[in-house]
Structures are given as C-alpha cells and as structure tokens.
Design a protein around this motif. Structure first.
Motif, PDB file in Angstrom:
ATOM      1  N   ASP A  13       0.833  -1.211   0.000  1.00  0.00           N
ATOM      2  CA  ASP A  13       0.000   0.000   0.000  1.00  0.00           C
ATOM      3  C   ASP A  13       0.865   1.258   0.000  1.00  0.00           C
ATOM      4  OD1 ASP A  13       0.764  -0.960   2.429  1.00  0.00           O
ATOM      5  OD2 ASP A  13      -0.919  -0.114   3.536  1.00  0.00           O
ATOM      6  N   ILE A  14       1.954   1.195   0.769  1.00  0.00           N
ATOM      7  CA  ILE A  14       2.866   2.333   0.799  1.00  0.00           C
ATOM      8  C   ILE A  14       3.500   2.561  -0.565  1.00  0.00           C
ATOM      9  CG2 ILE A  14       5.152   2.982   1.629  1.00  0.00           C
ATOM     10  CD1 ILE A  14       4.363   2.343   4.364  1.00  0.00           C
ATOM     11  N   ILE A  15       3.886   1.469  -1.201  1.00  0.00           N
ATOM     12  CA  ILE A  15       4.510   1.604  -2.524  1.00  0.00           C
ATOM     13  C   ILE A  15       3.536   2.227  -3.520  1.00  0.00           C
ATOM     14  CG2 ILE A  15       5.567   0.305  -4.412  1.00  0.00           C
ATOM     15  CD1 ILE A  15       6.570  -1.658  -2.228  1.00  0.00           C
ATOM     16  N   TYR A  16       2.267   1.801  -3.434  1.00  0.00           N
ATOM     17  CA  TYR A  16       1.266   2.409  -4.303  1.00  0.00           C
ATOM     18  C   TYR A  16       1.139   3.909  -4.033  1.00  0.00           C
ATOM     19  CZ  TYR A  16      -0.802  -1.480  -6.819  1.00  0.00           C
ATOM     20  OH  TYR A  16      -1.018  -2.501  -7.703  1.00  0.00           O
ATOM     21  N   ILE A  17       1.076   4.258  -2.755  1.00  0.00           N
ATOM     22  CA  ILE A  17       0.943   5.681  -2.408  1.00  0.00           C
ATOM     23  C   ILE A  17       2.084   6.481  -3.014  1.00  0.00           C
ATOM     24  CG2 ILE A  17       0.993   7.346  -0.517  1.00  0.00           C
ATOM     25  CD1 ILE A  17      -0.399   5.403   1.237  1.00  0.00           C
ATOM     26  N   VAL A  18       3.311   5.944  -2.861  1.00  0.00           N
ATOM     27  CA  VAL A  18       4.484   6.674  -3.367  1.00  0.00           C
ATOM     28  C   VAL A  18       4.367   6.893  -4.869  1.00  0.00           C
ATOM     29  CG1 VAL A  18       6.954   6.506  -3.794  1.00  0.00           C
ATOM     30  CG2 VAL A  18       6.046   5.916  -1.557  1.00  0.00           C
ATOM     31  N   ILE A  19       4.072   5.814  -5.598  1.00  0.00           N
ATOM     32  CA  ILE A  19       4.034   5.933  -7.062  1.00  0.00           C
ATOM     33  C   ILE A  19       2.955   6.919  -7.495  1.00  0.00           C
ATOM     34  CG2 ILE A  19       3.584   4.686  -9.195  1.00  0.00           C
ATOM     35  CD1 ILE A  19       4.773   2.201  -7.808  1.00  0.00           C
ATOM     36  N   LEU A  20       1.758   6.770  -6.922  1.00  0.00           N
ATOM     37  CA  LEU A  20       0.664   7.652  -7.334  1.00  0.00           C
ATOM     38  C   LEU A  20       0.948   9.100  -6.938  1.00  0.00           C
ATOM     39  CD1 LEU A  20      -2.403   5.355  -6.628  1.00  0.00           C
ATOM     40  CD2 LEU A  20      -1.335   5.903  -8.811  1.00  0.00           C
ATOM     41  N   SER A  21       1.542   9.288  -5.751  1.00  0.00           N
ATOM     42  CA  SER A  21       1.822  10.648  -5.309  1.00  0.00           C
ATOM     43  C   SER A  21       2.823  11.353  -6.212  1.00  0.00           C
ATOM     44  CB  SER A  21       2.353  10.659  -3.872  1.00  0.00           C
ATOM     45  OG  SER A  21       1.390  10.148  -2.995  1.00  0.00           O
ATOM     46  N   VAL A  22       3.793  10.583  -6.709  1.00  0.00           N
ATOM     47  CA  VAL A  22       4.783  11.184  -7.605  1.00  0.00           C
ATOM     48  C   VAL A  22       4.086  11.778  -8.824  1.00  0.00           C
ATOM     49  CG1 VAL A  22       6.649  10.676  -9.212  1.00  0.00           C
ATOM     50  CG2 VAL A  22       6.747   9.792  -6.902  1.00  0.00           C
ATOM     51  N   PHE A  23       3.202  10.975  -9.443  1.00  0.00           N
ATOM     52  CA  PHE A  23       2.537  11.477 -10.641  1.00  0.00           C
ATOM     53  C   PHE A  23       1.576  12.611 -10.309  1.00  0.00           C
ATOM     54  CE2 PHE A  23       4.087   7.422 -12.192  1.00  0.00           C
ATOM     55  CZ  PHE A  23       4.608   7.825 -13.402  1.00  0.00           C
ATOM     56  N   LEU A  24       0.914  12.464  -9.179  1.00  0.00           N
ATOM     57  CA  LEU A  24      -0.026  13.508  -8.759  1.00  0.00           C
ATOM     58  C   LEU A  24       0.713  14.824  -8.542  1.00  0.00           C
ATOM     59  CD1 LEU A  24      -2.967  13.836  -8.121  1.00  0.00           C
ATOM     60  CD2 LEU A  24      -2.453  13.393  -5.726  1.00  0.00           C
ATOM     61  N   GLY A  25       1.849  14.745  -7.866  1.00  0.00           N
ATOM     62  CA  GLY A  25       2.631  15.949  -7.591  1.00  0.00           C
ATOM     63  C   GLY A  25       3.043  16.649  -8.874  1.00  0.00           C
ATOM     64  N   ILE A  26       3.397  15.858  -9.876  1.00  0.00           N
ATOM     65  CA  ILE A  26       3.810  16.452 -11.150  1.00  0.00           C
ATOM     66  C   ILE A  26       2.604  17.046 -11.877  1.00  0.00           C
ATOM     67  CG2 ILE A  26       4.703  15.891 -13.433  1.00  0.00           C
ATOM     68  CD1 ILE A  26       6.553  13.861 -12.048  1.00  0.00           C
ATOM     69  N   GLU A  27       1.495  16.311 -11.892  1.00  0.00           N
ATOM     70  CA  GLU A  27       0.302  16.767 -12.588  1.00  0.00           C
ATOM     71  C   GLU A  27      -0.240  18.065 -12.002  1.00  0.00           C
ATOM     72  OE1 GLU A  27      -1.311  16.225 -15.395  1.00  0.00           O
ATOM     73  OE2 GLU A  27       0.398  14.891 -15.651  1.00  0.00           O
ATOM     74  N   VAL A  28      -0.273  18.077 -10.668  1.00  0.00           N
ATOM     75  CA  VAL A  28      -1.039  19.097  -9.977  1.00  0.00           C
ATOM     76  C   VAL A  28      -0.476  20.502 -10.202  1.00  0.00           C
ATOM     77  CG1 VAL A  28      -0.275  19.573  -7.621  1.00  0.00           C
ATOM     78  CG2 VAL A  28      -2.563  18.733  -8.008  1.00  0.00           C
ATOM     79  N   ILE A  29       0.837  20.624 -10.397  1.00  0.00           N
ATOM     80  CA  ILE A  29       1.382  21.958 -10.617  1.00  0.00           C
ATOM     81  C   ILE A  29       1.856  22.156 -12.048  1.00  0.00           C
ATOM     82  CG2 ILE A  29       2.140  22.163  -8.221  1.00  0.00           C
ATOM     83  CD1 ILE A  29       5.036  22.033  -9.605  1.00  0.00           C
TER      84      ILE A  29
END
Lengths: 102, 488
Positions: A13-29
């Motif tokens: 679950d942590i690994i999923y969070i990390v991967i998704l957060s990376v893309f989210l962080g890039i997308e969001v800004i």
C-alpha cells in the motif's frame, strides 16, 4: 529474494501511495505561470513541514528520563513548527501582495 | 474508534495538501489554496497529538510537545511577519532548512532506540540482526527500517546544510567558493557516504554505531560543498531542489511510522518540487544537471575569461536629459532587475511611474520570468510598492510592445536584456528567452558600473547607439530622476 518479495508484499500500500503521489505531484502543478513560482515553492516548503508529525511521534514516545532524546526531540518539534508556521505565513504574505490590486 | 478518527484526520490532511497545491498554481485561488493546506496541516498535527497511539499507548511528554509547538509558532510567525519583502527568498530557504534538520533529528532519535537494543544484546556476534531478531522476515523489515532512517538522516542533513548556505548566499554573508576538483570530491564524498550507510545497514553492531554519526557529519559537509560553488543567482533553483529533498526526507518519516499523511505530503512536495525546479531551469534555459553539478558556477570564471568581447564605446546620459526624454515620451516601459531589488528601489520606482502617468505618459513594467532573485520576485516587490497588477507585462506580451515604445528604462537588469542570447551562438546564455528592449526607440540603462552581470559576459546592448547609460545605485538614481522631473 523471497524475503524481498515478501517485504514488497507487506508494504504494497505504501509503494502504491508513493508511485501515485509522484505522478499527482507532477500533474497538480503542471501549468503554473512563472509569476507564481516563488509562492508555490514557498507553499510547498510549508507543506513539507509535515515532518513535524514525525517529530511529535518521536517526542511522545521518549521515556521521561532520557534527556538527550528529549532535547533532540524538543529541537525537532521547534524546527518542524518553524517550517510549517513560518512557511504558511510567508506564503500568505506574498500572496496578499498579489491579491490586493487584482 | 480514536485510531480510525486519526486515519480520517490524515486523509483530510493529504487531501488538503493536494487541493492546496492545485490552488496554489492559479493566481486567483492561490491564497485560498495556502489556507486550505494550512488548515489540513493543523488537523493532522492536532490529530497526531491527541489520537495517536502505538501498541495501545498514547503519546506522552505533552508539556515538551506543546512547549516546542509554542516556541516554534511564536518564532515562526514573528520571523515571517517581520521579514522584509526583499529578504523573502532567504527566509523561505531558512524555513526549508529547518524542515530538513527536523527530519534529520528524527532519524537521530530513532537510531538511538535501535542502538540501545544493540548494546543490551550480545553485541560481539557479527551480523547485527541475528542479535535481536530471529526470523529472516523481521530482519528484512529491520534493515528496511534502518535504511529509511539513514535516508532520512542523509537527505535531511544535506537539505539543512544546503539551505543554510543558500540563505547565507542570498543575504550576502556567504561568498562563492570553489576549489579545483570540487565536483569530483563532492561525488566521492557522496558515494562514500552512501556506501558507508549501505554497509552499516546490513552490518550494524554495537561497535560501529559511531559510523552513524560520521555519516551525519559527512552529509553535513556534502550539503555545504554542494551549494557553495553555485552562484547566488542560481539559489532559487537550488532552494527549490532542496525543497524537494526535504519532501523526500519527510516521506522517509512516513515510511518509518507507516504514516500516510507524511508519506503523501512528502512525496507530493518531492515530485512537485522537482518539477518546479525543472520549470525554473527552463525559464533560464539551463538543464537541471547543469545546475546540479554546479558547472555554471564552477565554469563562470572561465566563461568570462574566454569572452574577449570588444569593449566598445558607450555613452552616458545626464539626469536632466533622461528626465526630459522620459517626460516627452508617449510610452515608457520599465525593465526591473536584480539591481532594483538590491537597492530596494521599488517604492521610488512606483513614484516615478505615477509622476510620468500624471504627465500623460503611458508607463508599464516588463517582467522577465527570472528577473530578480527568484522567479516572480519582481512581481512581489512591485506589488509591495503598490504597483498595479495590470501594469505588469509578461515577457511575450512585452516583446510585442517594445516596437512601439519610445523609452525603455532598464533598472539593474543585465543578462535578461542581452541580445547575445539571440544572436551569438557561442554565448553561455544563447537560447535564453530575453526581453527584446533593443527594439524600442531609446534605451536608458541604469547600472552601478559597466561590470558584467551574473553570467559574467559583456552586453552589447550597452554599446548600441540608441542606448545610453545612467550610472548609479538604482534607488539614488531614481530619486534624483524624480526630483528632476518634478522641477521640469
């Protein structure tokens, strides 16, 4: 090898969070205008003050007699708070300037 | 019940960070976005203090926790409220360093726990995990944990040391410093630190605990050496990069405590910060690796040495001529730069603008994306002096306007108006988008001297026939100019 796979399995679950957060962080800004680079950076710095939560947990777990750990934890809480509070206030001040004449 | 409530707090926290960052990247919603993230952070912090429990035990040491929170809040608010607008970038850097230090200190304390376990067990058996834990699965978990602690320590410390140097550079206390072979030395130091950390993670015994502190010191030195050779004008990029470092360090804490809000917050900032760093680099037409290795700062001297451009003739303009020239123009565009920020000339600049407007001159400002010390810095500075938002033009817009402009007043900007970026393929700034001020009828450049700007190269603009120089400190020169115009 098997132990490593097991480790991945138990932290999936942590690994999923990390991967998704990376893309989210890039997308969001992704489409930020250059005018907002500084406030955005400052806001992001305030957000990475979440590290304060770790400091609180460390502090709360220290056994009362252990003064070295208490002092280190205490310092960590102060520094983390500085990061959070200072970061948000500075960002707000910057953005206040922008808004006034809009 | 309370634990699940905490999970909800963390969920809210993570959500507000995402929404906050999203809102921060649009001018209209930016301020609200900051507030949203702040509220989420407060919820997450309060939730942790009152609801967190581990193995059925609540957190203790409340007086210490609240004492720290109180002290940090008071100092943080005071510092953030008192700081001058021009000093904002270094303040931000300072706060970032605090976060990095916080992450590093967490690692120090957590490592303290582990090393205690080592000393009570029979320490002389090699392979540390065999001394405490039996099952191989647990030992993998422990190694994972130790690696996370080390990562938090190294990244946090580098971020702290780097931010402190960046802070010192921005307020002028720390000068550029480089020694031959520094890049190589840095790489070896970093590799050595990482290898030691890797070795220690798998072979921790009571005897080599000291290596942990050596790693800490090595990271500190690396952080300092990493930022030292990079020029002051590159600090925004460096701070942005260190910001994403701190984010990753925070995420390490999230790993350690299985804490989702730290994990999402940290990784989110880590990723967004990296992208922001790249965007900033793009605005300056530099690659990230270029800044990372610090070759721009390192090669700066050789670049200027190689540049043997002709020292042509420039002409000076007197104050009264400049005043007349601007008063009888139809359209004046002011190009503010680093010099304006240093001299704190934004207020008198606004005065000049009002004065000219009263005389029927159309005045606006052209803002280069990287003018000043940070992207967007000029906008903040001018906003502080009450310059109206719609008087500020972005680069593309301004470049269309220059053709019909009578006078361009360049205030302490240099590289961002250097036509070599368009014409001279051998120039270090070739390809950087610039403000094409040479298209205007007249250009007045205010500078303190003929010294080259940050990139260390000559600016042929200054030697063009339509350009004239107005030497002096931006604030002093503008004050005299304002007085001159008033007396016309």
């Amino acid at each position: 090898m098997e132990t490593i796979l097991n480790w991945i399995q138990s932290h999936i679950d942590i690994i999923y969070i990390v991967i998704l957060s990376v893309f989210l962080g890039i997308e969001v800004i992704g489409r930020v205008p250059s005018v907002l680079h500084t406030p955005l950076m400052s806001g992001a710095i305030a957000i990475n003050g979440v590290v304060i939560i770790g400091a609180i947990i460390v502090m709360g777990k220290v056994e009362p007699g252990n003064y070295v750990a208490l002092i280190i934890g205490f310092l960590a809480v102060i520094l983390g708070t500085l990061n959070v509070v200072g970061g948000f206030v500075v960002t707000d001040r910057m953005l206040e300037m922008f808004k006034k004449k809009k | 019940m309370e634990l699940s409530l905490l999970t909800v707090c963390y969920l809210i926290g993570s959500l507000t960070f995402i929404i906050g960052l999203k809102m921060l990247s649009h001018p209209d919603s930016a301020r609200k976005g900051n507030l949203v993230a702040a509220v989420g952070m407060t919820i997450a912090i309060l939730g942790t203090i009152f609801l967190y429990e581990e193995e059925g035990k609540k957190l203790g040491n409340y007086s210490w926790i609240f004492g720290g929170l109180f002290l940090g809040t008071v100092i943080g608010v005071l510092a953030a409220k008192k700081v001058k607008m021009t000093a904002m970038p270094e303040m931000v850097s300072l706060f970032n360093g605090m976060g990095g230090a916080c992450a590093a200190l967490i690692s120090v304390n957590e490592f303290g726990h582990i090393s205690k376990m080592l000393t009570v067990s029979t320490a002389d058996i090699p392979g540390w995990h065999t001394t405490i834990i039996v099952s191989p699965e647990e030992s993998v978990n422990m190694i994972g944990m130790v690696i996370t602690i080390f990562l938090g320590l190294i990244i946090g410390t580098v971020s702290f040391a780097g931010s402190m140097i960046a802070w010192g550079k921005l307020n002028g206390k720390v000068k550029d410093f480089a020694f031959p072979g520094q890049q190589v030395f840095n790489l070896i130091l970093l590799a050595g630190t990482l290898i030691t950390a890797g070795y220690l993670a798998f072979n921790l015994t009571a005897n080599n605990v000291i290596l942990f502190y050596i790693i800490a010191i090595a990271s500190l030195i690396y952080g300092v050496l990493f930022v030292l050779p990079i020029g002051g004008a590159d600090m925004p990029v460096v701070i942005s990069l260190l910001n994403s470092f701190t984010g990753v360090a925070a995420a390490c804490g999230g790993f350690l405590y299985d804490n989702q809000v730290m994990l999402t917050g940290g990784i989110l900032v880590g990723a967004a910060g990296t992208l922001l760093t790249i965007l900033m680099c793009k605005a300056m037409n530099r690659s990230l690796t270029n800044v990372l290795i610090g070759s721009f700062g390192g090669n700066k001297s050789s670049a200027s040495a190689a540049q043997t451009g002709p020292q042509g003739n420039y002409k000076e303009i007197s104050l009264s001529d400049a005043a007349v020239c601007m008063c009888y123009a139809n359209k004046v565009i002011i190009v503010p730069g680093y010099g304006l920020a240093v001299a704190q000339a934004q207020h008198v600049c606004h005065e000049l603008e009002k004065l000219l407007e009263e005389k029927g001159v159309n005045v606006s400002y052209a803002i280069h994306p990287v003018a000043g010390r940070m992207p967007g810095h000029m906008n903040v500075l001018l906003a502080e002096a009450d310059v109206s938002y719609d008087k500020l033009q972005e680069m593309e817009q301004a470049n269309d306007e220059f053709k019909t402009t009578d006078v361009v007043l360049v205030l302490g900007a240099n590289d961002v108006v250097n036509p070599a970026a368009k014409t001279d393929a051998s120039s270090p700034i070739y390809g950087m988008p610039i403000l094409e001020v040479e298209q205007a009828k007249t250009v007045i450049v205010n500078k303190r001297s003929m010294k080259p700007g940050y990139a260390g190269i000559e600016n042929e603009l200054f030697f063009q026939p339509k350009t004239s120089m107005l030497f002096g400190d931006a604030k002093a020169a503008l004050q005299k100019l304002v007085a001159e115009i008033k007396s016309l």
